[in-house]
Design an enzyme around this catalytic site. Structure first.
Site, mmCIF file in Angstrom:
data_model
loop_
_atom_site.group_PDB
_atom_site.id
_atom_site.type_symbol
_atom_site.label_atom_id
_atom_site.label_comp_id
_atom_site.label_asym_id
_atom_site.label_seq_id
_atom_site.Cartn_x
_atom_site.Cartn_y
_atom_site.Cartn_z
ATOM 1 N N TYR A 87 -89.613 20.641 43.711
ATOM 2 C CA TYR A 87 -89.671 19.222 43.629
ATOM 3 C C TYR A 87 -89.309 18.147 43.160
ATOM 4 C CZ TYR A 87 -92.010 21.601 47.875
ATOM 5 O OH TYR A 87 -92.498 22.334 49.072
ATOM 6 N N ASN A 159 -89.911 12.704 52.066
ATOM 7 C CA ASN A 159 -90.515 14.510 52.199
ATOM 8 C C ASN A 159 -92.345 14.092 52.888
ATOM 9 O OD1 ASN A 159 -92.062 17.152 51.849
ATOM 10 N ND2 ASN A 159 -93.546 16.467 50.943
ATOM 11 N N GLU A 160 -92.235 14.429 53.774
ATOM 12 C CA GLU A 160 -93.466 13.420 54.949
ATOM 13 C C GLU A 160 -93.400 12.167 55.039
ATOM 14 O OE1 GLU A 160 -96.436 15.744 54.013
ATOM 15 O OE2 GLU A 160 -95.943 17.989 54.640
ATOM 16 N N ASP A 201 -95.364 19.029 59.504
ATOM 17 C CA ASP A 201 -95.061 19.551 61.099
ATOM 18 C C ASP A 201 -96.802 18.880 62.550
ATOM 19 O OD1 ASP A 201 -94.857 20.602 63.788
ATOM 20 O OD2 ASP A 201 -95.838 22.432 62.961
ATOM 21 N N GLU A 264 -91.461 24.652 54.272
ATOM 22 C CA GLU A 264 -92.653 24.928 54.076
ATOM 23 C C GLU A 264 -93.537 25.720 55.143
ATOM 24 O OE1 GLU A 264 -96.007 22.059 52.167
ATOM 25 O OE2 GLU A 264 -94.295 20.741 51.216
ATOM 26 N N TYR A 296 -94.376 29.276 51.266
ATOM 27 C CA TYR A 296 -94.973 27.815 50.322
ATOM 28 C C TYR A 296 -96.809 28.211 49.564
ATOM 29 C CZ TYR A 296 -97.395 23.635 48.196
ATOM 30 O OH TYR A 296 -98.097 23.170 47.559
#
Length: 476
Positions: A87, A159-160, A201, A264, A296
């Site tokens: 990351y 990411n997200e 998700d 993940e 993860y």
């Protein structure tokens, strides 16, 4: 003279570094173009120290210590991993030894380009204010630092970042980042390096996020994602394909035009984790739509998702989750998973249009923001004084770290197996380490799963904890 020529030739041969074959995207699959086989991701998320472990002022990151990377690559190779996601890395540091160790182990790297440091992430609350020349400098430095490593699988441009509250403006900036990375790569790298997005998700926006970032735009043809990752914690304990909602994911992605995988997964609501979802992820229902995933996570941090408890040179311990995951990975039929269906490699992305978006709260326009001043010059001419990485010989294959099993036995004879050219790691093939009694083992080396005696938290809180942790890593 002939003797000298022979010796020179021999020296050149000895200096050659074995390398994995770069993986490319073809339709909805990752493909090894040399063997024409499907690349199925068997992976683990790797960020020792967690979000707080990234401190540029320290001169360290997860790929800066050859000793640590050798220890971890041995344990990941033993586990059967062929991909790790990292990351937070500092592109100004030298990563040659670490990346070469992972390459020699047959392990590919997926890298996030952002960090939690101010100026190095896209602020979802005010994306325009954080999309700056300095931010582009960060993105392009990542490309320069890692583009010449053959085991670089790809970059996550975000990411997200998209959620229910950030669906009006943010998606366009994600496409802008993808455009910028891909155009810089096309201009300054010797091969295509895939760029994608990692989404939470969150079913309310998941399908729209996927459609938005992957569709094909005639106005900005390089702005679509090459792959799509999902951070999902819906399978908890001994769940099932339908109870977990995995069947719904297959419904969404059954006609995907890009590779989709779990960036993940591995809910820890039930401890220890038994990872029965692994057989579903690589089973016939899901492999029609998805390309594997990343568990993860590797190291045990405060959030209790670890496979390995890192304890310095004298007390690193494999947790019960490591053994359970090892057992699940060993059941996989990799040769079967590598079989490539030609029909999956010719799928074209849909054209970007408002009808792709189903939510009234999600951005329906596909106007991509212009680059900040100076961005076009960086893409045309490259950044100044770019960092450059290259593979080097891996001379040391044995770790000097003592690694213990969960029963407290010392794993002797741990060693990295140097794979030949073009080989990726395969579960069950490259294992080392023999459990032995160690009379000098420190007290407390016998390990059970850390936190197993703690009362369980509900799944919603666990999901939020994981999401907040990773969110802090990438988008602050």
């Amino acid at each position: 003279m002939k003797q000298f020529a022979f010796l020179a030739s021999l020296c050149g041969l000895l200096s050659t570094v074995a390398a994995v074959t770069p993986v490319e995207v073809e339709g909805s699959q990752f493909v090894n173009t040399k063997t024409n086989t499907r690349f199925q991701m068997v992976g683990v998320d790797y960020q020792p120290g967690g979000s707080s472990g990234y401190k540029p002022e320290s001169g360290k990151d997860p790929l800066s210590s050859a000793d640590d990377c050798l220890r971890d690559a041995i344990l990941l190779q033993r586990l059967g991993v062929n991909t790790v996601r990292i990351y937070n890395v500092d592109p100004s540091l030298n990563h040659d030894e670490c990346v070469s160790i992972f390459n020699a182990a047959g392990i590919y790297l997926l890298l996030d380009v952002s960090t939690p440091i101010y100026g190095e992430y896209l602020n979802r609350a005010e994306p325009g204010s954080s999309y700056t020349k300095e931010f582009l400098q960060r993105l392009f430095s990542m490309v320069e630092a890692f583009k010449d490593y053959p085991n670089l699988l790809g970059f996550f441009g975000g990411n997200e970042i998209i959620n229910e509250d950030a669906a009006k403006d943010v998606p366009a900036y994600i496409r802008a980042i993808q455009r910028d990375l891909k155009e810089y790569i096309a201009k300054h790298a010797s091969r295509k390096i895939p760029v994608g997005y990692s989404a939470a998700d969150v079913r309310d926006v998941l399908k729209d996020s996927w459609n938005y970032v992957t569709c094909e735009s005639s106005e900005s043809p390089s702005s679509n994602a090459d792959f799509f990752g999902i951070n999902s914690y819906s399978w908890c304990g001994d769940s099932s394909y339908t109870k977990s909602g995995y069947d719904k994911l297959v419904e969404i992605f059954s006609k995907t035009s890009v590779p989709v995988f779990f960036s993940e997964y591995g809910c820890n609501e039930v401890k220890p984790r038994i990872f029965t979802e692994v057989q579903a992820v690589y089973g016939p229902e899901m492999t029609k739509a998805m390309c594997g995933g990343l568990i993860y996570e590797y190291s045990q941090e405060d959030n209790e998702y670890g496979l390995v408890k890192l304890g310095g040179k004298d007390n690193t311990t494999l947790l019960v989750d490591y053994d359970n995951l090892l057992g699940q990975f060993k059941k996989l039929d990799i040769k079967k998973l590598q079989s490539l269906d030609p029909s999956t490699t010719s799928i074209k992305p849909p054209s970007c249009k408002s009808s792709l978006i189903t939510s009234s709260n999600f951005l329906k326009k596909f106007d991509i923001p212009k680059r900040p001043a100076g961005g076009n010059d960086m893409i045309k001419n490259g950044i100044k004084n770019p960092p450059k990485g290259k593979l080097v010989q891996v001379k040391n294959t044995k770790t000097d770290t003592k690694v213990y099993t969960k029963e407290g036995k010392l794993l002797s004879n741990l060693e990295l197996k140097l794979l030949q050219n073009d080989q990726a790691n395969v579960p069950g093939e490259n294992t080392s380490g023999t459990p032995t009694d160690d009379p000098n083992a420190p007290k407390g080396s016998k390990a059970s799963h850390s936190g197993a005696g703690m009362k369980l938290v509900n799944s919603h809180f666990t999901y939020l904890l994981a999401g907040m942790t990773i969110l802090g890593l990438v988008v602050a």
